[in-house]
Scaffold this motif. Structure first.
Motif, PDB file in Angstrom:
ATOM      1  N   ALA A 160     -28.918  68.585  34.040  1.00 25.92           N
ATOM      2  CA  ALA A 160     -28.312  69.875  34.375  1.00 25.92           C
ATOM      3  C   ALA A 160     -26.967  69.671  35.049  1.00 25.92           C
ATOM      4  O   ALA A 160     -26.746  68.689  35.763  1.00 25.92           O
ATOM      5  N   LEU A 161     -26.064  70.624  34.796  1.00 28.78           N
ATOM      6  CA  LEU A 161     -24.808  70.741  35.527  1.00 28.78           C
ATOM      7  C   LEU A 161     -24.691  72.209  35.927  1.00 28.78           C
ATOM      8  O   LEU A 161     -24.435  73.072  35.077  1.00 28.78           O
ATOM      9  N   ILE A 162     -24.909  72.497  37.196  1.00 30.70           N
ATOM     10  CA  ILE A 162     -24.895  73.871  37.683  1.00 30.70           C
ATOM     11  C   ILE A 162     -23.630  74.087  38.491  1.00 30.70           C
ATOM     12  O   ILE A 162     -23.414  73.408  39.507  1.00 30.70           O
ATOM     13  N   ALA A 163     -22.802  75.013  38.051  1.00 29.66           N
ATOM     14  CA  ALA A 163     -21.525  75.276  38.713  1.00 29.66           C
ATOM     15  C   ALA A 163     -21.562  76.623  39.416  1.00 29.66           C
ATOM     16  O   ALA A 163     -22.094  77.603  38.890  1.00 29.66           O
ATOM     17  N   ASP A 164     -20.985  76.666  40.616  1.00 28.80           N
ATOM     18  CA  ASP A 164     -20.878  77.914  41.374  1.00 28.80           C
ATOM     19  C   ASP A 164     -19.916  77.686  42.534  1.00 28.80           C
ATOM     20  O   ASP A 164     -19.609  76.546  42.879  1.00 28.80           O
ATOM     21  N   THR A 165     -19.456  78.781  43.120  1.00 27.54           N
ATOM     22  CA  THR A 165     -18.545  78.655  44.258  1.00 27.54           C
ATOM     23  C   THR A 165     -19.276  78.221  45.524  1.00 27.54           C
ATOM     24  O   THR A 165     -18.676  77.687  46.442  1.00 27.54           O
ATOM     25  N   SER A 166     -20.594  78.469  45.569  1.00 23.02           N
ATOM     26  CA  SER A 166     -21.393  78.056  46.716  1.00 23.02           C
ATOM     27  C   SER A 166     -22.812  77.772  46.250  1.00 23.02           C
ATOM     28  O   SER A 166     -23.410  78.600  45.558  1.00 23.02           O
ATOM     29  N   ILE A 167     -23.347  76.600  46.614  1.00 22.96           N
ATOM     30  CA  ILE A 167     -24.709  76.225  46.225  1.00 22.96           C
ATOM     31  C   ILE A 167     -25.451  75.775  47.481  1.00 22.96           C
ATOM     32  O   ILE A 167     -25.131  74.734  48.056  1.00 22.96           O
ATOM     33  N   SER A 168     -26.414  76.570  47.901  1.00 19.50           N
ATOM     34  CA  SER A 168     -27.172  76.281  49.116  1.00 19.50           C
ATOM     35  C   SER A 168     -28.393  75.418  48.807  1.00 19.50           C
ATOM     36  O   SER A 168     -28.715  75.152  47.637  1.00 19.50           O
ATOM     37  N   GLY A 169     -29.114  75.020  49.863  1.00 20.28           N
ATOM     38  CA  GLY A 169     -30.345  74.269  49.666  1.00 20.28           C
ATOM     39  C   GLY A 169     -31.387  75.082  48.933  1.00 20.28           C
ATOM     40  O   GLY A 169     -32.124  74.547  48.084  1.00 20.28           O
ATOM     41  N   ALA A 170     -31.468  76.391  49.225  1.00 18.89           N
ATOM     42  CA  ALA A 170     -32.413  77.266  48.519  1.00 18.89           C
ATOM     43  C   ALA A 170     -32.067  77.355  47.038  1.00 18.89           C
ATOM     44  O   ALA A 170     -32.965  77.392  46.186  1.00 18.89           O
ATOM     45  N   ARG A 171     -30.769  77.376  46.721  1.00 21.88           N
ATOM     46  CA  ARG A 171     -30.345  77.424  45.315  1.00 21.88           C
ATOM     47  C   ARG A 171     -30.704  76.119  44.609  1.00 21.88           C
ATOM     48  O   ARG A 171     -31.155  76.129  43.446  1.00 21.88           O
ATOM     49  N   VAL A 172     -30.534  74.986  45.297  1.00 19.92           N
ATOM     50  CA  VAL A 172     -30.914  73.697  44.708  1.00 19.92           C
ATOM     51  C   VAL A 172     -32.408  73.686  44.401  1.00 19.92           C
ATOM     52  O   VAL A 172     -32.830  73.252  43.320  1.00 19.92           O
ATOM     53  N   ALA A 173     -33.229  74.183  45.329  1.00 23.69           N
ATOM     54  CA  ALA A 173     -34.675  74.237  45.105  1.00 23.69           C
ATOM     55  C   ALA A 173     -35.009  75.131  43.911  1.00 23.69           C
ATOM     56  O   ALA A 173     -35.890  74.802  43.100  1.00 23.69           O
ATOM     57  N   HIS A 174     -34.301  76.249  43.783  1.00 19.67           N
ATOM     58  CA  HIS A 174     -34.533  77.163  42.648  1.00 19.67           C
ATOM     59  C   HIS A 174     -34.193  76.489  41.322  1.00 19.67           C
ATOM     60  O   HIS A 174     -34.938  76.613  40.336  1.00 19.67           O
ATOM     61  N   GLU A 175     -33.067  75.756  41.286  1.00 21.50           N
ATOM     62  CA  GLU A 175     -32.673  75.070  40.051  1.00 21.50           C
ATOM     63  C   GLU A 175     -33.647  73.939  39.716  1.00 21.50           C
ATOM     64  O   GLU A 175     -33.927  73.682  38.544  1.00 21.50           O
ATOM     65  N   LEU A 176     -34.176  73.265  40.736  1.00 19.49           N
ATOM     66  CA  LEU A 176     -35.162  72.212  40.485  1.00 19.49           C
ATOM     67  C   LEU A 176     -36.446  72.795  39.901  1.00 19.49           C
ATOM     68  O   LEU A 176     -37.074  72.186  39.021  1.00 19.49           O
ATOM     69  N   ASP A 177     -36.844  73.972  40.373  1.00 14.03           N
ATOM     70  CA  ASP A 177     -38.015  74.645  39.792  1.00 14.03           C
ATOM     71  C   ASP A 177     -37.815  74.902  38.304  1.00 14.03           C
ATOM     72  O   ASP A 177     -38.733  74.709  37.495  1.00 14.03           O
ATOM     73  N   ALA A 178     -36.601  75.326  37.936  1.00 14.09           N
ATOM     74  CA  ALA A 178     -36.306  75.592  36.524  1.00 14.09           C
ATOM     75  C   ALA A 178     -36.368  74.303  35.706  1.00 14.09           C
ATOM     76  O   ALA A 178     -36.895  74.298  34.578  1.00 14.09           O
ATOM     77  N   LEU A 179     -35.861  73.187  36.259  1.00 13.76           N
ATOM     78  CA  LEU A 179     -35.899  71.917  35.531  1.00 13.76           C
ATOM     79  C   LEU A 179     -37.325  71.377  35.404  1.00 13.76           C
ATOM     80  O   LEU A 179     -37.674  70.780  34.379  1.00 13.76           O
ATOM     81  N   VAL A 180     -38.137  71.595  36.437  1.00 15.58           N
ATOM     82  CA  VAL A 180     -39.531  71.144  36.384  1.00 15.58           C
ATOM     83  C   VAL A 180     -40.286  71.865  35.281  1.00 15.58           C
ATOM     84  O   VAL A 180     -41.132  71.274  34.593  1.00 15.58           O
ATOM     85  N   ARG A 181     -40.000  73.139  35.081  1.00 13.54           N
ATOM     86  CA  ARG A 181     -40.663  73.890  34.005  1.00 13.54           C
ATOM     87  C   ARG A 181     -40.307  73.334  32.631  1.00 13.54           C
ATOM     88  O   ARG A 181     -41.105  73.423  31.690  1.00 13.54           O
ATOM     89  N   ILE A 182     -39.122  72.728  32.521  1.00 14.39           N
ATOM     90  CA  ILE A 182     -38.683  72.197  31.217  1.00 14.39           C
ATOM     91  C   ILE A 182     -39.117  70.738  31.026  1.00 14.39           C
ATOM     92  O   ILE A 182     -39.674  70.374  29.982  1.00 14.39           O
ATOM     93  N   TYR A 183     -38.873  69.908  32.030  1.00 11.45           N
ATOM     94  CA  TYR A 183     -39.086  68.466  31.897  1.00 11.45           C
ATOM     95  C   TYR A 183     -40.337  67.947  32.610  1.00 11.45           C
ATOM     96  O   TYR A 183     -40.732  66.806  32.391  1.00 11.45           O
ATOM     97  N   GLY A 184     -40.940  68.765  33.471  1.00 12.75           N
ATOM     98  CA  GLY A 184     -42.038  68.276  34.290  1.00 12.75           C
ATOM     99  C   GLY A 184     -41.529  67.741  35.618  1.00 12.75           C
ATOM    100  O   GLY A 184     -40.322  67.577  35.816  1.00 12.75           O
ATOM    101  N   LYS A 185     -42.444  67.438  36.548  1.00 17.02           N
ATOM    102  CA  LYS A 185     -42.050  66.993  37.879  1.00 17.02           C
ATOM    103  C   LYS A 185     -41.693  65.507  37.884  1.00 17.02           C
ATOM    104  O   LYS A 185     -42.396  64.693  37.290  1.00 17.02           O
ATOM    105  N   PRO A 186     -40.612  65.138  38.595  1.00 17.73           N
ATOM    106  CA  PRO A 186     -40.295  63.712  38.759  1.00 17.73           C
ATOM    107  C   PRO A 186     -41.173  63.099  39.847  1.00 17.73           C
ATOM    108  O   PRO A 186     -41.692  63.799  40.715  1.00 17.73           O
TER     109      PRO A 186
END
Length: 223
Positions: free
Chosen positions: A145-171
């Motif tokens: 993933a490459l997620i671009a935004d003007t501001s990315i918080s820790g909560a946003r990182v956790a949200h994006e990781l949830d989306a990746l886990v649904r696609i690829y599974g948990k690391p």
């Protein structure tokens, strides 16, 4: 405790009763008669173990780590014990960084065994800045993933990781630097709830996360 000792000394040096000694010193007799129970020695020991591994963690983040092993207490008591044990983090002018775990990172032998995260920054011409969160699989060197935004918080990182886990599974493990987004309570909670080991590299040593550093450098060159 000091007043209790004063009462005992007064009773030893003078032939007076305990009640009389308490009246003279101004101490409630109940505080002298009641032995103070042990104050959570197992929690204090666990707090020291956590502080040895994560030297820049404050009491709130240590509280999150304690909850992982079933030790839950209210925030005021946690802070009191934290101060009594001398674990307060010294303030410094630079940005706070969490010391990485000293356990060795597992060698990635198959996909999803280890992901690495990092940020790169750029600007829209000469005005507004933006950031890009890069997520790589260290085994197959695939950019997830490459997620671009003007501001990315820790909560946003956790949200994006949830989306990746649904696609690829948990690391099995995630590696990152000590940025505030990666050491936030939101990320600690996410790692705990998903059972994912999170490894922080040592401050000032980006070579310990070489796969993602090479990837972000390539992205910056191509941009």
């Amino acid at each position: 405790m000091a007043r209790r000792d004063a009462v005992l000394r007064a009773m030893k040096d003078h032939p007076i009763s305990q009640r009389r000694a308490c009246v003279l010193i101004g101490v409630d007799p109940k505080t002298v008669r009641r032995e103070r129970p042990p104050d959570n020695p197992e929690i204090r020991e666990e707090m020291h173990k956590i502080a040895e591994k994560r030297r820049r963690f404050g009491y709130r983040r240590i509280g999150v780590m304690l909850e992982r092993v079933g030790m839950v207490m209210n925030e005021k008591k946690l802070y009191r014990i934290y101060r009594e044990e001398g674990l307060s983090v010294r303030r410094r002018r630079g940005r706070k960084r969490a010391r990485g775990s000293r356990t060795p990172m597992p060698v990635p032998l198959c996909p999803n065994q280890r992901w690495s995260l990092d940020f790169l920054s750029d600007t829209f011409g000469a005005c507004r800045k933006f950031r890009i969160l890069a997520v790589n699989d260290d085994c197959c060197r695939e950019n997830l993933a490459l997620i671009a935004d003007t501001s990315i918080s820790g909560a946003r990182v956790a949200h994006e990781l949830d989306a990746l886990v649904r696609i690829y599974g948990k690391p099995a493990c995630i590696v990152s630097d000590n940025g505030t987004e990666f050491t936030s309570k939101a990320i600690l909670k996410w790692a705990n709830e998903n059972g994912v080991e999170w490894h922080y590299i040592d401050p000032g040593k980006p070579q310990q996360n070489g796969f993602i550093e090479a990837s972000t450098a390539a992205c910056a060159t191509n941009a």
